[in-house]
Scaffold this motif. Structure first.
Motif, mmCIF file in Angstrom:
data_model
loop_
_atom_site.group_PDB
_atom_site.id
_atom_site.type_symbol
_atom_site.label_atom_id
_atom_site.label_comp_id
_atom_site.label_asym_id
_atom_site.label_seq_id
_atom_site.Cartn_x
_atom_site.Cartn_y
_atom_site.Cartn_z
ATOM 1 N N PRO A 78 0.839 -1.214 0.000
ATOM 2 C CA PRO A 78 0.000 0.000 0.000
ATOM 3 C C PRO A 78 0.869 1.256 0.000
ATOM 4 O O PRO A 78 1.899 1.321 0.663
ATOM 5 N N THR A 79 0.414 2.229 -0.796
ATOM 6 C CA THR A 79 1.132 3.500 -0.860
ATOM 7 C C THR A 79 0.844 4.308 0.404
ATOM 8 O O THR A 79 -0.320 4.548 0.733
ATOM 9 N N PRO A 80 1.869 4.696 1.134
ATOM 10 C CA PRO A 80 1.613 5.457 2.367
ATOM 11 C C PRO A 80 1.026 6.818 2.058
ATOM 12 O O PRO A 80 1.311 7.425 1.027
ATOM 13 N N GLU A 81 0.178 7.278 2.970
ATOM 14 C CA GLU A 81 -0.396 8.612 2.823
ATOM 15 C C GLU A 81 0.720 9.657 2.945
ATOM 16 O O GLU A 81 1.577 9.549 3.825
ATOM 17 N N PRO A 82 0.737 10.647 2.039
ATOM 18 C CA PRO A 82 1.794 11.654 2.124
ATOM 19 C C PRO A 82 1.680 12.469 3.406
ATOM 20 O O PRO A 82 0.584 12.798 3.857
ATOM 21 N N ALA A 83 2.823 12.758 4.012
ATOM 22 C CA ALA A 83 2.830 13.594 5.211
ATOM 23 C C ALA A 83 2.514 15.035 4.818
ATOM 24 O O ALA A 83 2.870 15.490 3.731
ATOM 25 N N VAL A 84 1.823 15.736 5.695
ATOM 26 C CA VAL A 84 1.391 17.108 5.422
ATOM 27 C C VAL A 84 2.035 18.049 6.434
ATOM 28 O O VAL A 84 2.042 17.774 7.637
ATOM 29 N N THR A 121 6.763 20.629 -1.871
ATOM 30 C CA THR A 121 7.251 19.501 -1.077
ATOM 31 C C THR A 121 8.489 19.915 -0.301
ATOM 32 O O THR A 121 9.407 20.515 -0.860
ATOM 33 N N THR A 137 4.182 17.548 2.229
ATOM 34 C CA THR A 137 3.507 18.465 1.313
ATOM 35 C C THR A 137 2.961 19.656 2.094
ATOM 36 O O THR A 137 2.298 19.488 3.125
ATOM 37 N N ARG A 139 0.652 22.589 3.183
ATOM 38 C CA ARG A 139 -0.743 23.019 3.141
ATOM 39 C C ARG A 139 -0.856 24.310 3.947
ATOM 40 O O ARG A 139 -0.381 24.367 5.081
#
Length: 241
Positions: A78-84, A121, A137, A139
Motif C-alpha cells: 500500500p502506498t503510504p499517505e503523504p505527510a502534510v 514539497t 507536502t 498546506r
C-alpha cells in the motif's frame, strides 16, 4: 437451456471443452440432422447446446488465465499517505521557525524560508521512520479571514456599509504589517481591491504575489422598537419644553 440440458443433448456427463466438445457435437448433430431421421427443431437445440458449452468453456479458460496472471504478479505494498506540513498564511509570507511533529512522540525544530506555496514539497533528510528522507507536502490553512491562493494573499475585511457607497480611507493588517487603503466611491461588488506586491515573496522562480482585499459590510443590528418609541417621545417632549 441450462448447462445440464446442453450436456444431456450432446451425450456428455459434464461440461467439457476443446476437441471433446467438438466430437460430441458432431455425433449429436448427425443424429439430429433431418437427413438422418431427425428434424430441424432437434438440430437447432443441439447447435444451441454446443454454443452454450463453448461459451462456458471460454469463460473458464479466461478465468483461469486471470488467476494465473494475478498469481505471477506480487501484490503491491500500500502506498503510504503523504505527510502534510500545515502552516499559517503568516508563515507562508514570513517563513517558518517552530517545532513540528514528524511521527508518534517525535518532534523536530524546523526553519523554512519565506515564500512557501501550497502544494510544495519539503524534504527532511533522514527523518523517515526507517531513516529515509521524510517528504512533506505544504498546506496553508485559512486563518482570520486570510488565505493563500497561488502566489497571492486574499483577505476578507469588515467595513461600515457607508464606506462602500461613499468611499474613504481605512487601515487593514496583514502579515506584512499595516496598510493604509483608499476605497473609491460606489465600489462595485464584490468590493475588491488589489494591493500590489503585498502577497507571497518571490522565491524559486515564483513571482511576487499581491494582496487581494475583499471588503465585507458589517451587519447592522436591527433597532429595538421600544428604544425607537422612547427616542421619539423624548424628542417630542424636548421640543415642547
Amino acid at each position: 437451456m441450462t448447462s445440464g440440458d446442453a450436456c444431456n443433448l450432446l451425450g456428455l456427463n459434464g461440461p467439457v471443452g476443446g476437441a471433446a466438445l467438438s466430437a460430441a457435437f458432431r455425433e449429436a448433430a448427425k443424429r439430429a440432422h433431418p437427413d438422418q431421421g431427425g428434424d430441424e427443431a432437434a438440430f437447432r437445440r443441439v447447435t444451441e447446446a454446443y454454443r452454450l458449452l463453448q461459451a462456458l468453456d471460454k469463460a473458464r479458460q479466461t478465468a483461469s488465465a486471470a488467476q494465473i496472471f494475478a498469481a505471477e504478479i506480487p501484490p503491491r505494498p500500500p502506498t503510504p499517505e503523504p505527510a502534510v506540513l500545515e502552516i499559517t498564511p503568516a508563515e507562508a509570507v514570513l517563513g517558518l521557525a517552530r517545532r513540528i511533529a514528524v511521527g508518534p512522540g517525535r518532534r523536530l525544530g524546523l526553519r523554512l524560508p519565506a515564500g512557501l506555496r501550497p502544494g510544495e514539497t519539503v524534504r527532511l533528510a533522514g527523518q523517515g521512520g526507517d531513516g529515509s528522507d521524510l517528504m512533506m507536502t505544504v498546506r496553508v490553512r485559512t486563518e482570520d479571514g486570510l488565505r493563500v491562493i497561488g502566489d497571492d494573499l486574499w483577505l476578507d475585511w469588515e467595513v461600515d456599509p457607508a464606506l462602500l457607497s461613499h468611499g474613504g480611507r481605512l487601515k487593514v493588517t496583514s502579515p506584512r504589517g499595516e496598510h493604509a487603503v483608499t476605497a473609491p466611491p460606489a465600489l462595485p461588488a464584490p468590493y475588491r481591491l488589489r494591493l500590489k506586491d503585498q502577497g507571497l515573496p518571490s522565491r524559486g522562480g515564483k513571482a511576487q504575489g499581491h494582496l487581494f482585499l475583499t471588503l465585507k459590510p458589517i451587519a447592522q443590528a436591527q433597532p429595538d422598537p421600544v428604544d425607537e418609541r422612547l427616542g421619539r417621545f423624548k424628542r417630542t417632549w424636548m421640543r415642547r419644553g
